[in-house]
Design a protein around this motif. Structure first.
Motif, PDB file in Angstrom:
ATOM      1  N   VAL A 202      -8.912  -4.717 -25.886  1.00 36.15           N
ATOM      2  CA  VAL A 202      -7.987  -4.052 -24.962  1.00 36.15           C
ATOM      3  C   VAL A 202      -8.611  -2.771 -24.422  1.00 36.15           C
ATOM      4  O   VAL A 202      -8.509  -2.474 -23.227  1.00 36.15           O
ATOM      5  CB  VAL A 202      -6.634  -3.774 -25.657  1.00 36.15           C
ATOM      6  CG1 VAL A 202      -5.752  -2.886 -24.802  1.00 36.15           C
ATOM      7  CG2 VAL A 202      -5.935  -5.085 -25.959  1.00 36.15           C
TER       8      VAL A 202
ATOM      9  N   SER B 194      -1.607  -6.921 -26.342  1.00 32.28           N
ATOM     10  CA  SER B 194      -2.239  -6.551 -27.618  1.00 32.28           C
ATOM     11  C   SER B 194      -1.218  -6.591 -28.743  1.00 32.28           C
ATOM     12  O   SER B 194      -1.515  -7.045 -29.846  1.00 32.28           O
ATOM     13  CB  SER B 194      -2.893  -5.170 -27.533  1.00 32.28           C
ATOM     14  OG  SER B 194      -1.926  -4.149 -27.422  1.00 32.28           O
TER      15      SER B 194
ATOM     16  N   ILE C 143      -8.850  -6.871 -31.622  1.00 32.62           N
ATOM     17  CA  ILE C 143      -7.899  -6.876 -30.507  1.00 32.62           C
ATOM     18  C   ILE C 143      -7.915  -5.507 -29.831  1.00 32.62           C
ATOM     19  O   ILE C 143      -7.949  -5.412 -28.602  1.00 32.62           O
ATOM     20  CB  ILE C 143      -6.479  -7.245 -30.997  1.00 32.62           C
ATOM     21  CG1 ILE C 143      -6.462  -8.703 -31.486  1.00 32.62           C
ATOM     22  CG2 ILE C 143      -5.444  -7.007 -29.904  1.00 32.62           C
ATOM     23  CD1 ILE C 143      -5.223  -9.088 -32.268  1.00 32.62           C
TER      24      ILE C 143
END
Length: 184
Positions: free
Chosen positions: A134, A9, A130
């Motif tokens: 994650v 990430s 993102i």
């Protein structure tokens, strides 16, 4: 496993910052900078190629770019490509192409500021996406019982800290770009 997700990430968020910088480079200020012409595509033997692959782009003075084509026959194609780009520039052709950058009016500066803010907001959205991806991966690990609920909570907090760090960096870079745009 969780550390790999966090590192991934962070790498993706770093690439988002690099993309933001490329976006900011296209937002022109009152000064000449070769990266202003990075997005210009020139027709070259039947395909469009970036300007920097068919010519050298340099700075003649603080308000003028100079484009020197590798082939003399490309002068008119490069001139046309710069005129048709959405940069609002009017090149002057000879053996080399001079691209004078007009002085920015207050209204143009405000418009460029809006474009910069839009680029920054797009970067923030990408960073948040993102984070969402994650966190989804972490929840999947919890569902598969590969991690405990405590690990999931701690990992979620860590990912949020990473996200906050990169969003703050986007804000910092936006503030610097806005200051550069408004400087006369």
């Amino acid at each position: 496993m969780i550390n790999d997700l966090k590192k991934d990430s962070e790498l993706r968020m770093q690439k988002t910052l690099e993309s933001l910088e490329q976006g900011f480079a296209k937002v022109r200020t009152g000064r000449a900078h070769p990266s202003i012409l990075n997005g210009v595509m020139v027709p070259y033997y039947g395909s469009d190629v970036p300007l920097n692959q068919v010519a050298n782009v340099g700075i003649e003075d603080s308000r003028t770019l100079i484009v020197q084509p590798f082939e003399r026959t490309m002068v008119s194609a490069i001139d046309k490509a710069i005129r048709e780009s959405d940069l609002g520039l009017n090149p002057i052709s000879a053996d080399a192409i001079r691209v004078p950058l007009p002085a920015l009016t207050e209204e143009t500066r405000r418009d460029m500021q809006k474009v910069a803010r839009s680029e920054a907001e797009n970067a923030k959205v990408a960073i948040r996406n993102i984070r969402r991806d994650v966190l989804g991966d972490i929840k999947a690990l919890l569902k598969e019982k590969e991690i405990s609920e405590d690990d999931e909570r701690r990992a979620g907090e860590d990912v949020q800290k990473i996200t906050d760090k990169y969003v703050a960096e986007v804000d910092k870079r936006l503030a610097a770009k806005e200051a550069e745009l408004l400087k006369v």
